[in-house]
Design an enzyme around this catalytic site. Structure first.
Site, short mmCIF file in Angstrom:
data_model
loop_
_atom_site.label_atom_id
_atom_site.label_comp_id
_atom_site.label_asym_id
_atom_site.label_seq_id
_atom_site.Cartn_x
_atom_site.Cartn_y
_atom_site.Cartn_z
N SER A 31 0.87 -1.17 -0.01
CA SER A 31 0.10 0.06 -0.06
C SER A 31 0.71 1.11 0.09
CB SER A 31 -0.86 0.00 1.10
OG SER A 31 -0.22 -0.29 2.34
N ASP A 86 10.34 0.42 -3.15
CA ASP A 86 9.24 -0.72 -2.41
C ASP A 86 9.20 -0.30 -1.10
OD1 ASP A 86 8.14 -2.86 -2.38
OD2 ASP A 86 9.65 -4.39 -3.14
N ASP A 89 7.90 -4.06 6.08
CA ASP A 89 7.11 -4.26 7.15
C ASP A 89 7.99 -3.58 8.46
OD1 ASP A 89 4.97 -5.59 5.82
OD2 ASP A 89 6.47 -7.09 5.31
N LYS A 99 10.20 -7.84 4.99
CA LYS A 99 9.53 -7.69 3.88
C LYS A 99 8.71 -8.92 3.75
CE LYS A 99 10.18 -5.66 -0.02
NZ LYS A 99 8.96 -5.15 0.13
N GLY A 101 5.16 -8.87 4.03
CA GLY A 101 3.66 -8.76 4.61
C GLY A 101 2.62 -8.99 3.38
N GLY A 102 2.90 -8.48 2.25
CA GLY A 102 1.81 -8.79 1.14
C GLY A 102 2.19 -9.81 0.21
N GLU A 108 10.15 -9.54 -4.95
CA GLU A 108 10.88 -8.35 -4.63
C GLU A 108 12.28 -8.66 -4.36
OE1 GLU A 108 6.96 -6.51 -2.22
OE2 GLU A 108 8.25 -7.92 -1.21
C1 5RP Z 1 5.00 -7.04 0.17
C2 5RP Z 1 5.83 -6.32 0.76
C3 5RP Z 1 5.30 -4.80 1.21
O1 5RP Z 1 6.28 -3.90 0.54
C4 5RP Z 1 5.29 -4.63 2.81
O2 5RP Z 1 4.46 -5.65 3.25
C5 5RP Z 1 4.63 -3.31 3.09
O3 5RP Z 1 3.34 -3.27 2.54
P1 5RP Z 1 2.67 -1.93 2.93
O4 5RP Z 1 3.36 -0.44 2.29
O5 5RP Z 1 1.34 -2.08 2.30
O6 5RP Z 1 2.63 -1.63 4.41
O7 5RP Z 1 6.87 -6.70 1.44
O8 5RP Z 1 5.56 -8.37 -0.04
#
Ligand code: 5RP
Length: 228
Positions: A31, A86, A89, A99, A101-102, A108
């Site tokens: 996000s 990028d 987390d 990293k 979380g998504g 990545e």
């Molecule tokens: C996805 C990631 C994201 O960059 C990480 O989770 C941060 O996400 P957000 O900007 O929604 O907090 O590593 O795999």
């Protein structure tokens, strides 16, 4: 827009200003990276930057880039990325990251390792003295090895949870693997943990991003700061 959302927009848009014409660009996932991608789309559409090519870090980001009309490329055509923006987390004082979380950690990390510069964008909640204080480490495993790698991660002291979707189904990554969210508590030696995770055949990749980040654009005490 919430305060957190405003911070994400601010850092994302700031980072996009590092993108110049004639660059190969890595597009992050999440996000916060979303706002950087939106801004890159706007700069490109308005002709402020020209002749760029983008490599997205997930199917989700690829769809966004297509909607924005951004030109896409891949690693068969271009093996070096000029700049990647990028999210993360958790970020420690040495700019090491957790990293994933998504769920896009594998692509990545491939993109981060191929990038001349990796810029991480983050709202206030992501900065941390020590990794593991706020987040478990996402670890991507092949489905065949889930049981044995769970046991291995537990032997390293982690509390392990197989990631599921809200509907209770197992979360599947873009590369058709599973994720084990592994809580090691505060991580004293991130490099050593990364080494121990890299040794296992069933672990495809882990969310420890060590020594890859060139710049963090974040908010602290309501101020935008850039850490290098
Ligand atoms: C996805 C990631 C994201 O960059 C990480 O989770 C941060 O996400 P957000 O900007 O929604 O907090 O590593 O795999």
């Amino acid at each position: 827009m919430t305060k957190e959302e405003e911070q994400k927009k601010l850092v994302g848009e700031k980072a996009a200003l590092y993108v110049k014409s004639n660059m190969i660009i890595g597009l992050g996932t999440g996000s916060t990276a979303y706002y950087a991608t939106l801004k890159i789309g706007e700069l490109y559409k308005n002709g402020i930057i020209e002749n760029i090519n983008c490599i997205p870090s997930s199917i989700h980001t690829e769809n966004l880039a297509k909607e924005l009309g951004l030109p896409l490329t891949d690693f068969n055509l271009h093996q070096e990325i000029d700049i990647t923006i990028d999210g993360a987390d958790e970020i420690d004082e040495s700019l090491n990251l957790i990293k994933g979380g998504g769920g896009a950690l594998l692509r990545e990390k491939v993109i981060a390792q191929a990038s001349k510069r990796l810029i991480i964008v983050a709202d206030e909640s992501k900065l941390s003295e020590k990794l593991g204080t706020k987040w478990a480490v996402p670890i991507e495993v092949i489905p065949f090895a889930v049981g044995v790698e769970t046991k291995y991660l537990q032997s390293l002291g982690a509390k392990v949870e197989l990631r599921k979707n809200k509907n209770g189904e197992i979360y599947i990554t873009d590369e058709n693997n599973f994720i084990l969210d592994s809580d090691f508590g505060v991580i004293k030696n991130p490099g050593q943990l990364e080494f121990l995770l890299n040794r296992r055949a069933g672990i495809v990749e882990n969310g420890m991003f060590i020594g890859l980040t060139n710049r963090v654009i974040a908010i602290k005490n309501n101020e935008l700061l850039e850490l290098t």
